[in-house]
Design a protein around this motif. Sequence first.
Motif, mmCIF file in Angstrom:
data_model
loop_
_atom_site.group_PDB
_atom_site.id
_atom_site.type_symbol
_atom_site.label_atom_id
_atom_site.label_comp_id
_atom_site.label_asym_id
_atom_site.label_seq_id
_atom_site.Cartn_x
_atom_site.Cartn_y
_atom_site.Cartn_z
ATOM 1 N N ALA A 30 0.827 -1.207 0.000
ATOM 2 C CA ALA A 30 0.000 0.000 0.000
ATOM 3 C C ALA A 30 0.862 1.260 0.000
ATOM 4 C CB ALA A 30 -0.942 0.003 1.204
ATOM 5 N N GLU A 31 1.971 1.229 0.706
ATOM 6 C CA GLU A 31 2.855 2.401 0.730
ATOM 7 C C GLU A 31 3.381 2.711 -0.665
ATOM 8 O OE1 GLU A 31 5.909 1.710 3.608
ATOM 9 O OE2 GLU A 31 4.508 1.676 5.300
ATOM 10 N N THR A 32 3.764 1.681 -1.407
ATOM 11 C CA THR A 32 4.247 1.881 -2.773
ATOM 12 C C THR A 32 3.120 2.370 -3.674
ATOM 13 O OG1 THR A 32 5.909 0.151 -2.481
ATOM 14 C CG2 THR A 32 5.370 0.773 -4.739
ATOM 15 N N ILE A 33 1.964 1.732 -3.574
ATOM 16 C CA ILE A 33 0.814 2.093 -4.411
ATOM 17 C C ILE A 33 0.383 3.533 -4.142
ATOM 18 C CG2 ILE A 33 -1.653 1.626 -4.754
ATOM 19 C CD1 ILE A 33 -0.899 -1.379 -4.215
ATOM 20 N N ALA A 34 0.336 3.914 -2.877
ATOM 21 C CA ALA A 34 -0.146 5.253 -2.500
ATOM 22 C C ALA A 34 0.698 6.357 -3.115
ATOM 23 C CB ALA A 34 -0.172 5.387 -0.984
ATOM 24 N N GLY A 35 1.957 6.064 -3.409
ATOM 25 C CA GLY A 35 2.818 7.059 -4.040
ATOM 26 C C GLY A 35 2.377 7.436 -5.440
ATOM 27 N N HIS A 36 1.465 6.652 -6.018
ATOM 28 C CA HIS A 36 0.976 6.911 -7.371
ATOM 29 C C HIS A 36 -0.481 7.388 -7.372
ATOM 30 C CE1 HIS A 36 4.537 5.025 -9.166
ATOM 31 N NE2 HIS A 36 4.461 4.183 -8.144
ATOM 32 N N LEU A 37 -1.014 7.693 -6.188
ATOM 33 C CA LEU A 37 -2.396 8.127 -6.055
ATOM 34 C C LEU A 37 -2.455 9.470 -5.357
ATOM 35 C CD1 LEU A 37 -3.901 4.792 -4.625
ATOM 36 C CD2 LEU A 37 -4.021 5.578 -7.005
ATOM 37 N N THR A 38 -3.590 10.165 -5.528
ATOM 38 C CA THR A 38 -3.874 11.322 -4.689
ATOM 39 C C THR A 38 -5.080 10.964 -3.829
ATOM 40 O OG1 THR A 38 -5.468 12.385 -6.169
ATOM 41 C CG2 THR A 38 -3.128 12.821 -6.579
ATOM 42 N N THR A 39 -5.227 11.638 -2.706
ATOM 43 C CA THR A 39 -6.333 11.309 -1.810
ATOM 44 C C THR A 39 -7.684 11.717 -2.388
ATOM 45 O OG1 THR A 39 -5.923 13.376 -0.618
ATOM 46 C CG2 THR A 39 -4.960 11.363 0.308
ATOM 47 N N SER A 40 -7.689 12.473 -3.476
ATOM 48 C CA SER A 40 -8.962 12.819 -4.125
ATOM 49 C C SER A 40 -9.384 11.760 -5.142
ATOM 50 C CB SER A 40 -8.859 14.181 -4.813
ATOM 51 O OG SER A 40 -7.912 14.147 -5.860
ATOM 52 N N ASP A 41 -8.512 10.823 -5.440
ATOM 53 C CA ASP A 41 -8.834 9.790 -6.423
ATOM 54 C C ASP A 41 -9.939 8.865 -5.936
ATOM 55 O OD1 ASP A 41 -6.946 10.603 -8.286
ATOM 56 O OD2 ASP A 41 -5.419 9.178 -7.636
ATOM 57 N N VAL A 42 -10.806 8.474 -6.859
ATOM 58 C CA VAL A 42 -11.745 7.380 -6.613
ATOM 59 C C VAL A 42 -11.028 6.105 -7.035
ATOM 60 C CG1 VAL A 42 -13.945 6.345 -7.251
ATOM 61 C CG2 VAL A 42 -13.755 8.832 -7.011
ATOM 62 N N VAL A 43 -10.756 5.218 -6.060
ATOM 63 C CA VAL A 43 -9.923 4.040 -6.284
ATOM 64 C C VAL A 43 -10.780 2.785 -6.174
ATOM 65 C CG1 VAL A 43 -7.892 2.755 -5.498
ATOM 66 C CG2 VAL A 43 -7.951 5.263 -5.285
ATOM 67 N N VAL A 44 -10.592 1.868 -7.108
ATOM 68 C CA VAL A 44 -11.228 0.553 -7.057
ATOM 69 C C VAL A 44 -10.124 -0.490 -6.984
ATOM 70 C CG1 VAL A 44 -12.428 -1.183 -8.443
ATOM 71 C CG2 VAL A 44 -13.401 1.107 -8.197
ATOM 72 N N GLU A 45 -10.252 -1.411 -6.021
ATOM 73 C CA GLU A 45 -9.341 -2.549 -5.986
ATOM 74 C C GLU A 45 -10.084 -3.778 -6.489
ATOM 75 O OE1 GLU A 45 -6.345 -5.280 -3.285
ATOM 76 O OE2 GLU A 45 -7.474 -3.687 -2.267
ATOM 77 N N VAL A 46 -9.579 -4.368 -7.562
ATOM 78 C CA VAL A 46 -10.149 -5.618 -8.063
ATOM 79 C C VAL A 46 -9.387 -6.768 -7.419
ATOM 80 C CG1 VAL A 46 -10.967 -4.632 -10.227
ATOM 81 C CG2 VAL A 46 -8.665 -5.609 -10.133
ATOM 82 N N GLY A 47 -10.129 -7.819 -7.046
ATOM 83 C CA GLY A 47 -9.505 -8.899 -6.290
ATOM 84 C C GLY A 47 -9.123 -8.418 -4.903
ATOM 85 N N VAL A 48 -10.037 -7.708 -4.245
ATOM 86 C CA VAL A 48 -9.727 -7.106 -2.944
ATOM 87 C C VAL A 48 -9.460 -8.146 -1.872
ATOM 88 C CG1 VAL A 48 -12.128 -6.923 -2.157
ATOM 89 C CG2 VAL A 48 -10.441 -5.252 -1.349
ATOM 90 N N GLY A 49 -9.952 -9.371 -2.080
ATOM 91 C CA GLY A 49 -9.678 -10.440 -1.116
ATOM 92 C C GLY A 49 -10.178 -10.118 0.267
ATOM 93 N N THR A 50 -9.318 -10.261 1.254
ATOM 94 C CA THR A 50 -9.687 -9.995 2.648
ATOM 95 C C THR A 50 -9.381 -8.567 3.061
ATOM 96 O OG1 THR A 50 -7.555 -10.780 3.492
ATOM 97 C CG2 THR A 50 -9.310 -12.427 3.263
ATOM 98 N N GLY A 51 -8.973 -7.730 2.121
ATOM 99 C CA GLY A 51 -8.730 -6.322 2.423
ATOM 100 C C GLY A 51 -7.343 -6.008 2.939
ATOM 101 N N LEU A 52 -6.381 -6.888 2.671
ATOM 102 C CA LEU A 52 -5.027 -6.687 3.207
ATOM 103 C C LEU A 52 -4.347 -5.442 2.657
ATOM 104 C CD1 LEU A 52 -3.615 -10.337 3.120
ATOM 105 C CD2 LEU A 52 -4.461 -9.048 5.090
ATOM 106 N N VAL A 53 -4.661 -5.058 1.433
ATOM 107 C CA VAL A 53 -4.109 -3.833 0.850
ATOM 108 C C VAL A 53 -5.114 -2.690 0.976
ATOM 109 C CG1 VAL A 53 -3.212 -2.774 -1.264
ATOM 110 C CG2 VAL A 53 -2.672 -5.164 -0.736
ATOM 111 N N ALA A 54 -6.390 -3.017 0.879
ATOM 112 C CA ALA A 54 -7.434 -1.992 0.947
ATOM 113 C C ALA A 54 -7.406 -1.242 2.276
ATOM 114 C CB ALA A 54 -8.803 -2.623 0.728
ATOM 115 N N LEU A 55 -7.292 -1.969 3.383
ATOM 116 C CA LEU A 55 -7.292 -1.301 4.687
ATOM 117 C C LEU A 55 -6.160 -0.295 4.808
ATOM 118 C CD1 LEU A 55 -8.290 -0.833 7.563
ATOM 119 C CD2 LEU A 55 -6.933 -2.821 8.269
ATOM 120 N N PRO A 56 -4.905 -0.660 4.515
ATOM 121 C CA PRO A 56 -3.845 0.345 4.598
ATOM 122 C C PRO A 56 -4.055 1.539 3.669
ATOM 123 C CG PRO A 56 -2.897 -1.852 4.552
ATOM 124 C CD PRO A 56 -4.359 -2.004 4.273
ATOM 125 N N LEU A 57 -4.633 1.311 2.477
ATOM 126 C CA LEU A 57 -4.898 2.445 1.588
ATOM 127 C C LEU A 57 -5.939 3.378 2.189
ATOM 128 C CD1 LEU A 57 -4.875 0.741 -1.938
ATOM 129 C CD2 LEU A 57 -3.222 2.401 -1.045
#
Length: 202
Positions: A30-57
């Motif tokens: 999530a730390e690496t991914i967040a470097g390519h996003l802004t907090t105003s972005d509408v983000v969709v995670e496909v294959g969110v699974g149990t939320g292991l990356v979604a929660l930190p984002l």
Amino acid sequence: MAPEQNLSFERIAHDYDETRGGLRRGRRFAETIAGHLTTSDVVVEVGVGTGLVALPLVELGHRLAGFDISPAMLHLAAERVPGVIGLGDTACLPVRTGSVDAIVAVWALNVVGDRHAMASELARALRPGGTLLTVSPTPDVDGDDIHEATAGLSPGLGISPGVDRSDELAPFLAPHGFSFVSDEVTDEFHLEQTPNERADQY
């Protein structure tokens, strides 16, 4: 002939976190991914699974909707992640056309059955100029003995190693309007498993 189905992790939902690095892995990605996003972005995670990356984002301030094909995985994700978590397939996402700023796929695109339907759907969902961020589970370096011994099993399980890496994914997505921007190497990450644990996983 009907298209191949996406691989579901329904049967291992309650063991997934323990066998895939848990929130420790999720936070690093999530730390690496967040470097390519802004907090105003509408983000969709496909294959969110149990939320292991979604929660930190979400903890980093991002608005996120997560979709998966496994109800058991989604049940765990909904307990973990505030916001929109629901059933959705890479061939049919429940979002409006052009409504998404960024799509995130972590260890997910290598288990997609119909890659052409996926490409069309991701292009439909993203706004013009939107971003697709993927993290591949295929390592940059040669695997260990266990990896080498089990590599041949992957296609029979519905797993296609390497198809979500940029050298294969970028030219595949180009006809759908995607342009490759960059690669970034995440921190080295080890999943500690014994041969018996790997066998049980398969």
